[in-house]
Design a protein around this motif. Structure first.
Motif, short mmCIF file in Angstrom:
data_model
loop_
_atom_site.label_atom_id
_atom_site.label_comp_id
_atom_site.label_asym_id
_atom_site.label_seq_id
_atom_site.Cartn_x
_atom_site.Cartn_y
_atom_site.Cartn_z
N CYS A 187 0.85 -1.19 0.00
CA CYS A 187 0.00 0.00 0.00
C CYS A 187 0.90 1.25 0.00
O CYS A 187 1.81 1.37 0.82
CB CYS A 187 -0.89 0.00 1.24
SG CYS A 187 -1.85 1.52 1.44
N ILE A 189 0.06 4.19 0.80
CA ILE A 189 -0.28 5.12 1.88
C ILE A 189 0.35 4.68 3.20
O ILE A 189 1.01 5.46 3.88
CB ILE A 189 -1.82 5.21 2.07
CG1 ILE A 189 -2.49 5.66 0.77
CG2 ILE A 189 -2.17 6.14 3.23
CD1 ILE A 189 -2.23 7.08 0.36
N CYS A 190 0.13 3.41 3.58
CA CYS A 190 0.55 2.98 4.92
C CYS A 190 1.61 1.87 4.91
O CYS A 190 2.03 1.43 5.97
CB CYS A 190 -0.67 2.52 5.72
SG CYS A 190 -1.31 0.93 5.18
N TYR A 192 1.27 -1.21 4.22
CA TYR A 192 0.76 -2.56 4.48
C TYR A 192 1.08 -3.44 3.27
O TYR A 192 1.01 -2.98 2.12
CB TYR A 192 -0.76 -2.50 4.71
CG TYR A 192 -1.47 -3.83 4.58
CD1 TYR A 192 -1.58 -4.70 5.67
CD2 TYR A 192 -2.05 -4.22 3.36
CE1 TYR A 192 -2.24 -5.91 5.54
CE2 TYR A 192 -2.71 -5.44 3.23
CZ TYR A 192 -2.79 -6.28 4.32
OH TYR A 192 -3.44 -7.48 4.20
N CYS A 220 -7.39 -1.55 1.50
CA CYS A 220 -6.31 -1.83 2.45
C CYS A 220 -6.92 -2.02 3.85
O CYS A 220 -7.65 -1.15 4.32
CB CYS A 220 -5.33 -0.67 2.45
SG CYS A 220 -4.07 -0.83 3.73
N CYS A 223 -5.46 1.14 6.19
CA CYS A 223 -5.79 2.56 6.01
C CYS A 223 -6.99 2.81 5.12
O CYS A 223 -7.42 3.94 4.98
CB CYS A 223 -4.58 3.31 5.47
SG CYS A 223 -4.27 3.04 3.73
FE FE Z 1 -2.86 1.13 3.56
#
Ligand code: FE
Length: 237
Positions: A187, A189-190, A192, A220, A223
């Motif tokens: 991911c 963004i985070c 993961y 996800c 997030c």
């Molecule tokens: Fe994420």
């Protein structure tokens, strides 16, 4: 034992915690903000020792708390909740004023805010517990509903990131499929990692499901970012 389910019975709010020291400032999403004394009025927050903000709170000796409204956009939470300012600047312009301690008091999606002067720092393990006395506060809306962790988790299908004090690892699913040719995806963004060999049992995705075969509306688990924000990863564990 359903550890994760048991831990999810605990309830929390969702807040934006702000901090500053010298010419640096930051803001991050937190769910551990509590009033711990009524006279004097004191708040406690829990911040991961490795977080960029821990350093600012420790040296700036103050923090701000913005209580977020229920319809705070997921994008706002992703920007301030899952990305570290140490590795990726948190883009976007916040509406804020400087409080009496020098911390930014953020108004975006804020129902009420509090400003605290830090008095104690307690080592509780992975996190520092910062305890501060309330030195100022404000109410921006009497009618707006506030965002809580249960609504956030269920509505956005998201969870606490790994550095949150309330992070609970998913119970590991025994891998029934060889890693073989199934590629992992990360991911953006985070960070993961989706491992096909594990699947995503909490969302009904069985072990062995390739990333391409995930439903289009899969998001996800940490997030809430959509599939289009994932890229192929070399991670194997
Ligand atoms: Fe994420």
């Amino acid at each position: 034992m359903k550890k994760r389910e048991a831990y999810f019975k605990l309830t929390y709010g969702i807040y934006l915690v702000s901090c500053a020291h010298k010419d640096e400032s930051n803001a991050y999403i937190a769910n551990t903000v509590f009033q711990v004394s009524s006279k004097p009025e004191k708040f406690a927050i829990s911040c991961h020792k490795e977080n960029y903000s821990s350093n600012l709170i420790e040296h700036g000796k103050a923090f701000g708390v913005s209580v977020l409204q229920k319809d705070t956009p997921l994008e706002f939470i992703q920007r301030y909740g899952y990305q570290s300012a140490a590795t990726k600047p948190k883009s976007g312009q916040l509406n804020y004023k400087l409080g009496v301690t020098g911390v930014p008091i953020v108004y975006d999606y804020t129902v009420a805010w509090f400003e605290c002067q830090v008095e104690q720092k307690v080592d509780v393990g992975t996190h520092w517990l910062f305890i501060g006395e309330v030195v100022d506060y404000g109410l921006l809306s009497s009618s707006e509903e506030v965002l809580d962790y249960k609504f956030y988790r269920e509505h956005h299908k998201a969870a606490s990131p790994s550095k949150a004090p309330t992070y609970v690892a998913e119970e590991s699913e025994s891998a029934t499929v060889e890693e073989a040719d199934l590629k992992s995806y990360a991911c953006a963004i985070c960070e993961y990692i989706y491992h096909p060999s594990r699947g995503d049992a909490a969302r009904g995705i069985s072990a062995g499901t390739s990333f391409d075969d995930l439903p289009d509306d899969w998001v996800c688990p940490v997030c809430g970012a959509g599939k289009m924000l994932f890229t192929e990863s070399s991670a194997t564990t």
